[in-house]
Design a protein around this motif. Structure first.
Motif, PDB file in Angstrom:
ATOM      1  N   VAL A 254       7.888 -12.573  13.971  1.00 44.11           N
ATOM      2  CA  VAL A 254       9.092 -11.951  13.293  1.00 44.11           C
ATOM      3  C   VAL A 254       9.074 -12.599  11.702  1.00 44.11           C
ATOM      4  N   ILE A 255       9.445 -11.627  10.803  1.00 44.62           N
ATOM      5  CA  ILE A 255       9.286 -11.813   9.480  1.00 44.62           C
ATOM      6  C   ILE A 255      10.837 -11.980   9.131  1.00 44.62           C
ATOM      7  N   TRP A 256      11.005 -13.283   8.726  1.00 39.94           N
ATOM      8  CA  TRP A 256      12.438 -13.730   8.177  1.00 39.94           C
ATOM      9  C   TRP A 256      12.563 -13.057   6.614  1.00 39.94           C
ATOM     10  N   GLN A 257      13.494 -13.030   6.369  1.00 40.44           N
ATOM     11  CA  GLN A 257      13.973 -12.420   4.965  1.00 40.44           C
ATOM     12  C   GLN A 257      12.993 -11.505   4.423  1.00 40.44           C
ATOM     13  N   PRO A 258      12.724 -10.195   4.934  1.00 39.58           N
ATOM     14  CA  PRO A 258      11.656  -9.501   4.527  1.00 39.58           C
ATOM     15  C   PRO A 258      12.019  -9.012   3.295  1.00 39.58           C
ATOM     16  N   THR A 259      10.771  -8.644   2.333  1.00 40.86           N
ATOM     17  CA  THR A 259      11.131  -8.091   0.838  1.00 40.86           C
ATOM     18  C   THR A 259      10.093  -6.747   0.762  1.00 40.86           C
ATOM     19  N   VAL A 260      10.092  -6.165  -0.262  1.00 46.03           N
ATOM     20  CA  VAL A 260       9.463  -5.139  -0.673  1.00 46.03           C
ATOM     21  C   VAL A 260       7.830  -5.650  -0.750  1.00 46.03           C
ATOM     22  N   ASP A 261       7.505  -6.765  -1.148  1.00 46.22           N
ATOM     23  CA  ASP A 261       6.190  -7.391  -1.108  1.00 46.22           C
ATOM     24  C   ASP A 261       5.580  -7.725   0.228  1.00 46.22           C
ATOM     25  N   SER A 262       6.455  -8.116   1.099  1.00 41.27           N
ATOM     26  CA  SER A 262       6.264  -8.432   2.412  1.00 41.27           C
ATOM     27  C   SER A 262       5.733  -6.940   3.151  1.00 41.27           C
ATOM     28  N   LEU A 263       6.444  -6.022   2.863  1.00 36.95           N
ATOM     29  CA  LEU A 263       6.287  -4.480   3.394  1.00 36.95           C
ATOM     30  C   LEU A 263       5.004  -4.091   2.968  1.00 36.95           C
ATOM     31  N   ALA A 264       4.662  -4.427   1.534  1.00 33.09           N
ATOM     32  CA  ALA A 264       3.637  -3.973   1.000  1.00 33.09           C
ATOM     33  C   ALA A 264       2.276  -4.619   1.866  1.00 33.09           C
ATOM     34  N   LYS A 265       2.310  -5.801   2.084  1.00 31.26           N
ATOM     35  CA  LYS A 265       1.306  -6.588   2.761  1.00 31.26           C
ATOM     36  C   LYS A 265       0.951  -5.780   4.232  1.00 31.26           C
ATOM     37  N   GLN A 266       2.072  -5.434   4.956  1.00 30.78           N
ATOM     38  CA  GLN A 266       1.856  -4.687   6.097  1.00 30.78           C
ATOM     39  C   GLN A 266       1.334  -3.410   5.993  1.00 30.78           C
ATOM     40  N   ALA A 267       1.566  -2.646   4.899  1.00 31.12           N
ATOM     41  CA  ALA A 267       1.002  -1.477   4.481  1.00 31.12           C
ATOM     42  C   ALA A 267      -0.285  -1.361   4.100  1.00 31.12           C
ATOM     43  N   ASP A 268      -0.837  -2.523   3.636  1.00 23.71           N
ATOM     44  CA  ASP A 268      -2.329  -2.720   3.430  1.00 23.71           C
ATOM     45  C   ASP A 268      -3.042  -3.161   4.647  1.00 23.71           C
ATOM     46  N   LEU A 269      -2.308  -3.476   5.622  1.00 17.73           N
ATOM     47  CA  LEU A 269      -3.127  -3.686   6.957  1.00 17.73           C
ATOM     48  C   LEU A 269      -3.017  -2.492   7.918  1.00 17.73           C
ATOM     49  N   TYR A 270      -1.871  -1.659   7.905  1.00 17.79           N
ATOM     50  CA  TYR A 270      -1.804  -0.725   8.615  1.00 17.79           C
ATOM     51  C   TYR A 270      -1.622   0.690   8.060  1.00 17.79           C
ATOM     52  N   GLY A 271      -1.668   0.915   6.703  1.00 22.98           N
ATOM     53  CA  GLY A 271      -1.936   2.233   6.288  1.00 22.98           C
ATOM     54  C   GLY A 271      -0.611   2.505   5.565  1.00 22.98           C
ATOM     55  N   ASP A 272      -0.642   3.722   4.929  1.00 29.40           N
ATOM     56  CA  ASP A 272       0.285   4.136   3.993  1.00 29.40           C
ATOM     57  C   ASP A 272       1.758   4.301   4.828  1.00 29.40           C
ATOM     58  N   ILE A 273       2.702   4.065   4.172  1.00 30.68           N
ATOM     59  CA  ILE A 273       4.100   4.354   4.578  1.00 30.68           C
ATOM     60  C   ILE A 273       4.274   5.901   4.757  1.00 30.68           C
ATOM     61  N   CYS A 274       4.610   6.546   5.712  1.00 32.95           N
ATOM     62  CA  CYS A 274       4.683   7.851   5.964  1.00 32.95           C
ATOM     63  C   CYS A 274       6.132   8.288   5.949  1.00 32.95           C
ATOM     64  N   MET A 275       7.136   7.377   6.409  1.00 31.13           N
ATOM     65  CA  MET A 275       8.406   7.802   6.453  1.00 31.13           C
ATOM     66  C   MET A 275       9.353   6.497   6.425  1.00 31.13           C
ATOM     67  N   LEU A 276      10.749   6.840   5.899  1.00 31.54           N
ATOM     68  CA  LEU A 276      11.640   5.484   5.805  1.00 31.54           C
ATOM     69  C   LEU A 276      12.971   6.157   6.338  1.00 31.54           C
ATOM     70  N   ILE A 277      13.332   5.343   7.236  1.00 29.34           N
ATOM     71  CA  ILE A 277      14.805   5.518   7.781  1.00 29.34           C
ATOM     72  C   ILE A 277      15.541   4.318   7.417  1.00 29.34           C
ATOM     73  N   SER A 278      16.791   4.691   6.502  1.00 23.97           N
ATOM     74  CA  SER A 278      17.581   3.356   6.291  1.00 23.97           C
ATOM     75  C   SER A 278      18.798   4.019   6.105  1.00 23.97           C
ATOM     76  N   PRO A 279      20.023   3.525   6.830  1.00 22.76           N
ATOM     77  CA  PRO A 279      21.352   4.099   6.514  1.00 22.76           C
ATOM     78  C   PRO A 279      21.656   3.895   5.142  1.00 22.76           C
ATOM     79  N   TYR A 280      21.510   2.785   4.454  1.00 21.73           N
ATOM     80  CA  TYR A 280      21.922   2.622   3.060  1.00 21.73           C
ATOM     81  C   TYR A 280      20.663   2.597   2.304  1.00 21.73           C
ATOM     82  N   CYS A 281      20.762   3.120   1.113  1.00 20.42           N
ATOM     83  CA  CYS A 281      19.517   3.175   0.239  1.00 20.42           C
ATOM     84  C   CYS A 281      20.222   3.117  -1.122  1.00 20.42           C
TER      85      CYS A 281
END
Length: 310
Positions: A3-30
């Protein structure tokens, strides 16, 4: 599962480095600023669909910026509206996603002191998960330049914004993926009977996944009545009913007129290539003749296929 507490754009970037490019975003608010930061920070596909809730209330109170359209379109991406989503999902690589409570906003993925308390975790997506994601996409409406301009002019009028969005979601037309992707019904039945929803999506042809979604096959059972279930779902589709009405009135339709009729009513932007539409129309002829007792087709002489009402 971490579980990642208080996720940020930078923490998402670290996950993308591990698993691959972001291919879709689903978010009610943007928010446009946060979306720009994410696109500048995280590696992503060249065509990135973003799905937001996009309601009049949220646009009026600033929860979502209509400028996210320009942010995406200027980079070659697409914005979709789905008024009923509540999930927040950041899809990466082949079968991974960051599942989170955090919207794509400063309070959701920001680093400010007064941000919301959020959590998230990486999950592996099964075929069933991808089918649900594809279903969300099929239920969403593409936001066009025309819609954006109308929203921009109605920015301060909540009632006008709601009317524009209601019109957007009326869906008076058809999509390319509504047409059968597989050549015939038997091809669909063979894959359906061998399908395991816990398997990897790569195990199944994309044509099958497209037809599975358009038919709503998640409600089918692998019984002797499977063909009846397919037939009922296929023939209940709006474009099929409209085409059958047209065919019954004229008794025959040539291939060119069917292709032109569908092309004129397509909502996809940009429009698919004519050659791709013609291939799907070929499949449509097969499905119609197999599933409707009054429909057949033939090729008289050197002419193109003629669809006939018996």
């Amino acid at each position: 599962m971490q579980v990642i507490w208080q996720p940020t754009v930078d923490s998402l970037a670290k996950q993308a480095d591990l698993y691959g490019d972001i291919c879709m975003l689903i978010s009610p608010y943007c928010k446009a600023h946060k979306l720009e930061q994410l696109l500048d920070t995280i590696s992503h596909k060249s065509e990135l669909p973003v799905i937001v809730r996009f309601t009049a209330q949220e646009i009026a109170n600033g929860s979502t910026d209509i400028e996210v359209y320009k942010t995406l379109i200027n980079r070659g991406h697409k914005l979709y509206s789905h008024p009923n989503i509540h999930l927040k999902l950041y899809l990466m690589g082949q079968n991974r996603a960051f599942l989170s409570s955090a919207n794509l906003t400063e309070r959701g993925l920001g680093e400010t002191a007064n941000r919301n308390v959020e959590v998230g975790t990486m999950v592996q997506l099964t075929v069933y998960d991808w089918l649900q994601v594809r279903k969300i996409i099929s239920e969403s409406q593409l936001v066009t330049e025309e819609t954006y301009n109308l929203l921009e002019s109605a920015r301060d009028n909540k009632a006008d914004i709601q009317a524009i969005l209601d019109n957007l979601h009326q869906n008076n037309g058809y999509y390319f993926d509504d047409l059968p992707a597989l050549e015939n019904v038997d091809d669909f039945i063979k894959v359906f009977k061998s399908m395991n929803l816990s398997s990897n999506l790569a195990d199944f042809p994309p044509e099958y996944i497209s037809d599975y979604l358009s038919l709503g096959a998640e409600n089918f059972s692998s019984s002797s009545a499977l063909l009846d279930q397919i037939s009922e779902s296929f023939l209940e589709q709006k474009y099929i009913q409209n085409l059958l009405q047209l065919l019954q009135e004229r008794t025959t339709l040539n291939f060119g007129s069917v292709t032109a009729w569908y092309h004129e009513n397509m909502l996809d932007r940009p429009m698919p290539y004519r050659a791709d539409i013609k291939k799907r129309i070929n499949n449509l002829y097969n499905w119609l003749s197999e599933l409707h007792p009054n429909v057949s087709w033939d090729i008289p002489g050197a002419r193109s296929q003629i669809l006939r009402w018996k």
